[in-house]
Scaffold this active site. Sequence first.
Site, PDB file in Angstrom:
ATOM      1  N   ASP B 398       0.834  -1.201   0.000  1.00 14.69           N
ATOM      2  CA  ASP B 398       0.000   0.000   0.000  1.00 14.69           C
ATOM      3  C   ASP B 398       0.874   1.259   0.000  1.00 14.69           C
ATOM      4  O   ASP B 398       1.801   1.381   0.803  1.00 14.69           O
ATOM      5  CB  ASP B 398      -0.868  -0.043   1.267  1.00 14.69           C
ATOM      6  CG  ASP B 398      -1.960   1.005   1.238  1.00 14.69           C
ATOM      7  OD1 ASP B 398      -2.900   0.858   0.434  1.00 14.69           O
ATOM      8  OD2 ASP B 398      -1.865   1.980   2.024  1.00 14.69           O
ATOM      9  N   GLU B 427       1.488  -0.556  -5.038  1.00 19.40           N
ATOM     10  CA  GLU B 427       0.273   0.234  -5.220  1.00 19.40           C
ATOM     11  C   GLU B 427       0.630   1.717  -5.138  1.00 19.40           C
ATOM     12  O   GLU B 427       0.358   2.393  -4.157  1.00 19.40           O
ATOM     13  CB  GLU B 427      -0.781  -0.089  -4.147  1.00 19.40           C
ATOM     14  CG  GLU B 427      -2.131   0.572  -4.432  1.00 19.40           C
ATOM     15  CD  GLU B 427      -2.507   1.667  -3.425  1.00 19.40           C
ATOM     16  OE1 GLU B 427      -1.656   2.190  -2.694  1.00 19.40           O
ATOM     17  OE2 GLU B 427      -3.674   1.988  -3.376  1.00 19.40           O
TER      18      GLU B 427
END
Lengths: 667, 667
Positions: B398, B427
């Site tokens: 993330d 990401e």
Amino acid sequence: MKRKRTKKNIALSSRKSAAPEDVIPGIIIEDVRPSVDGGKYPVKWIAGDPLTVKADIFKDGHDVIAAAVEYKKKSDKAWQSVPMKFLENDRWSGEFVLAENARYLYRVRAWMDPVASWMKHVEKKCQSEASVKSEVLEGIVLLEEARRLSKGKDRERIATLKGSLKRTSGVSHDVLALIRSPEFQKFLGGHSLRRLESLSAPLELVSDRRRARFGAWYEIFPRSQGKKEGVSATFKDCIKRIPEIRQMGFDVLYLTPIHPIGVTKRKGPNNSLVADKGSPGSPWAIGSKDGGHKAIHPELGTMEDFKNLLKAAQRADIEIALDIAFQCSPDHPYVKEHPEWFFHRPDGTIHYAENPPKKYEDIYPLNFHCEDWRALWEELKSIILFWADKGVKIFRIDNPHTKPLGFWKWLIEETQKVYPESIFFAEAFTRPKIMKFLAKAGFTQSYTYFTWRNEKWELRQYLEELTQTEMKYYYRGNFFANTPDILHEYLQKGGRPAFMIRAILAATLSSSYGIYSGFELCENRAKAPGSEEYLDSEKYQYKVWDWDREGNIKALIAQVNHIRRENPALQDYDNLEFYDTRNEMILAYGKRTPDNANIIVTVVNLDPNHAQEDFVTLPLWKFGIEDWQTYQMRDLLTGEKYYWKGPRNYVRLDPKAVPAHIFLLKK
Amino acid sequence: MKRKRTKKNIALSSRKSAAPEDVIPGIIIEDVRPSVDGGKYPVKWIAGDPLTVKADIFKDGHDVIAAAVEYKKKSDKAWQSVPMKFLENDRWSGEFVLAENARYLYRVRAWMDPVASWMKHVEKKCQSEASVKSEVLEGIVLLEEARRLSKGKDRERIATLKGSLKRTSGVSHDVLALIRSPEFQKFLGGHSLRRLESLSAPLELVSDRRRARFGAWYEIFPRSQGKKEGVSATFKDCIKRIPEIRQMGFDVLYLTPIHPIGVTKRKGPNNSLVADKGSPGSPWAIGSKDGGHKAIHPELGTMEDFKNLLKAAQRADIEIALDIAFQCSPDHPYVKEHPEWFFHRPDGTIHYAENPPKKYEDIYPLNFHCEDWRALWEELKSIILFWADKGVKIFRIDNPHTKPLGFWKWLIEETQKVYPESIFFAEAFTRPKIMKFLAKAGFTQSYTYFTWRNEKWELRQYLEELTQTEMKYYYRGNFFANTPDILHEYLQKGGRPAFMIRAILAATLSSSYGIYSGFELCENRAKAPGSEEYLDSEKYQYKVWDWDREGNIKALIAQVNHIRRENPALQDYDNLEFYDTRNEMILAYGKRTPDNANIIVTVVNLDPNHAQEDFVTLPLWKFGIEDWQTYQMRDLLTGEKYYWKGPRNYVRLDPKAVPAHIFLLKK
């Protein structure tokens, strides 16, 4: 990238573990340009010109970063620094002027600016929150840190700012007013509080003198500059030729080798194996009982005569270039004094140069990898320094691609340590990657494939490669329209118009170009059909020329050289751009100064036999001209003025008159 | 470049001066490919695939050179070697297979072959001279040198050749016959006499397993996989979903964070600041009294349940990917145990994440540059290893672009030392150069701008950048058609056909693609006009889905995934090529295996509202098809067969039926 050891860093590294940015840089600096092969080879530039350094600089998150270009002469200790500006897409740019003709280093330093980061954050936050009390406390800590790093008045000023910040009590309205105040904004750029400093690996640059980029060259065989048949002309005859060469507007007078020529296996006329008694031999078969590479052929004169030639040239604002061929005739003194520098065969003979079925028995190559290579290399260097001491600073190097590539890197660097103004011009006609590598290794200028690029598509493709790719940073193509070895079929068959066309192309496509004498006389007799050799080449014979022979194009050449001197756009190398034309015989291109003060548009008819017509489409928006505007196109060759309107205009060029326009565009 | 210390070299360097090639390499090795930024970052490849290494290799003069690619696993000591072949223009090529999922090094070695050089010279000279006595003597010296370097039978064989050479007495006819004999030619390739050896700097390569390049991903919120409203689903519910996910043909099941969620400042539905009692909070606000990044949210189940999910997935040939977000809720155990890992403000509070005016008060970022950074980094690494030990080998990371870029380089290398099969998926939706850098730093796969590329020109431009530039060597774009944060306007407005179009594009443009669950149901309700957020997003709520909701495109997705599994052309990444179409709504492209055994041509109507028609122009010569040939185009989506002839053929696509053809081309 290495991290600067600031006080802060030293403090950190004295602890048990290094800072994370000692492991991997906290700020990434990538793709620093200009550079050649990612920094493996030096970039070439011109002293006095500004250098714009660009780099991708970024880090994670939203912090404000700052960056500077640092640079110095390679021999200096201290770096100078200029700030970089953010462009877009994480690209930054900084500019400085290369003051001297010297080797330089440059690198990029980037750091996180905690004060600016704080100000940016507070600026945003003040707009959505009524109080930024906590941010103010953080700001005070930062200002205190910055205060401690500063001195004198700066220190006082920061203390004052700190006090003002404290007094806002965190009320957003007041904080915003304060950080937007001129004092605070000024501080933003001036403080020296930095975090996460990164440094790019230094890049090297050779800052040459202007002649490295701009010059018109004229090549002669000194022995053919006289008026008596069957004997050698002398340097004195050469001196008599200077006014005429000056008249034609040349900047460099390049002499084929001037050294004593061997007699063993001497070549006769047209490269025949047997030289009759009167044959002078090839000037590239260097060395005889009269000496080697540091001697002058007695037929040409004395060292004194040579010095006089240098002086005469200098008075005419012409620079002398010497042809340096590191090879020996069998009679060269080295053969006896240093037999270890040559290739010996098991049968006791010394290897002559050959590439079967071709044999050059009048030439012995040197063994650059011999055991005593260091002494050989030093001796060869001493040859360059010898002539440099005499005042020669331009060396046209014969066949560099047949000697170790690394030798040139060493030789050029060594010479330029003593004579940074020295120019090395690589006479390599070989495979593209070797030609490129010689330039990467240090050659100031390079011969090109220009003589073999005669069609529109190939001229455009080749010139775009030379001037619009990374090549422009290291490879300066000097466009010779002919050489003693290359009389292209186009010239053989195209007659006088072909010579005019090729002279104009060479002189306007590249900032450096040259002709080998005889070109201006449209000399086009080849040794044999299909051969690029001249008939009765000067390479093997004494020649006497009628320099005012009918049909010569001396006036055109003088004019073209005059135009080059008058128009700075033509003195730059990588500012070339092509313009659209539909006729495959019409080539159009231009060169401009960065400020568009000088715009030259050249349109050439490549067909030496027929008139050709076309429409030329110019990118007016680049010139700052609107499509509805009328602008003047003055043909600098004929003096005629045309008034063009809009981007698309008609041209017609008849090779029987003048095969090209060299337009000066005036808004 | 470094020079190998062969016996010969050691002998040389024991003398006063080194050999010239110790100063500068005698053979130049340049532009070794594949490489990333000239070797600064590792190239990515797939274990089991052949790697073709190319380089420019040249030297001065006419000698024959030879070269080899050397390679080894980074952890190995010995290098393996494969010979390189000359291609053209000084470019050489060598190929080997990357046997393992590991880090590799490769480099190029080149040397001058004195025997082959001699043979080439003699071969030429024999044709123009009657006797090559001197050359034969040189040959004998070389053969003797080669003999001494060889062993056993080779030594005998060379001695025999030497004898034969001696017996020719230098008669060209005999010498030519001998050196052209099979024995001599065989020796040419086999001897070990080398001069001027050069070695390129080693390049690094990460050889990943096949899943790093090829896979269809399905993203879920585990807590939304059940049937009861207002409560969390469990891993047991997830297990029940597996058959259906398998049915749709997905390879990777990616779970949003599964850890305990904080209660402090927990966000309510639609990211509201106040969470009502039943609100589960954002799974990215990691950590509570129940534990942190190594714990499982009690509502989802136990570690045992998680292991059962892993097993169930494995039985279905599905791999589980975990979402790793290195950030903490205020209730994370780290906040108390390691307050030094967070950002502290002068007012005593800890910094929450914010980007004014946005505030994420439920999340504390970690201070990767804190004084105790090494302990923090190690702890974070231990999180990855913890889950890897449990059997998870795919990590979707993330927001990596908000953490130090160097941290990822370290973490990924460290993890892959233990688990080379681990896959890291970045990401990052941020600026292009940072996204690229994360991939250079080591991320196995990367998110892309695909969701925002909807027009023909931008899809083509972006895909060509990804797959046809140096990016292909390090950046593997995994094309998600939607994410919990991105519901593109195209999907919001285009209805079911838009979902079909985007699924087909993602699945056929990239070898890795994914959808976030709900996509197959054509869920397209946005939080607000102009927002890309979902209405009532699962990020903040328990949700119950009707997985068989009317209008779903599960059958299409299953079919597309089936086509991907059946056709190896779609499993490769950088084999994409676009085909010409004139209609701005028709995009045509293809993928082929290198041997053309599998050719897939996809034609997509980008207009979700109207039928579109066009002619598609295929480069038949690349497929080995003549212009007059008829070839079969079987639409793998509908099963229909078309017979095309010539390069230009008609297509018509109605989004109400199927908006695309995925053709299998058969000759």
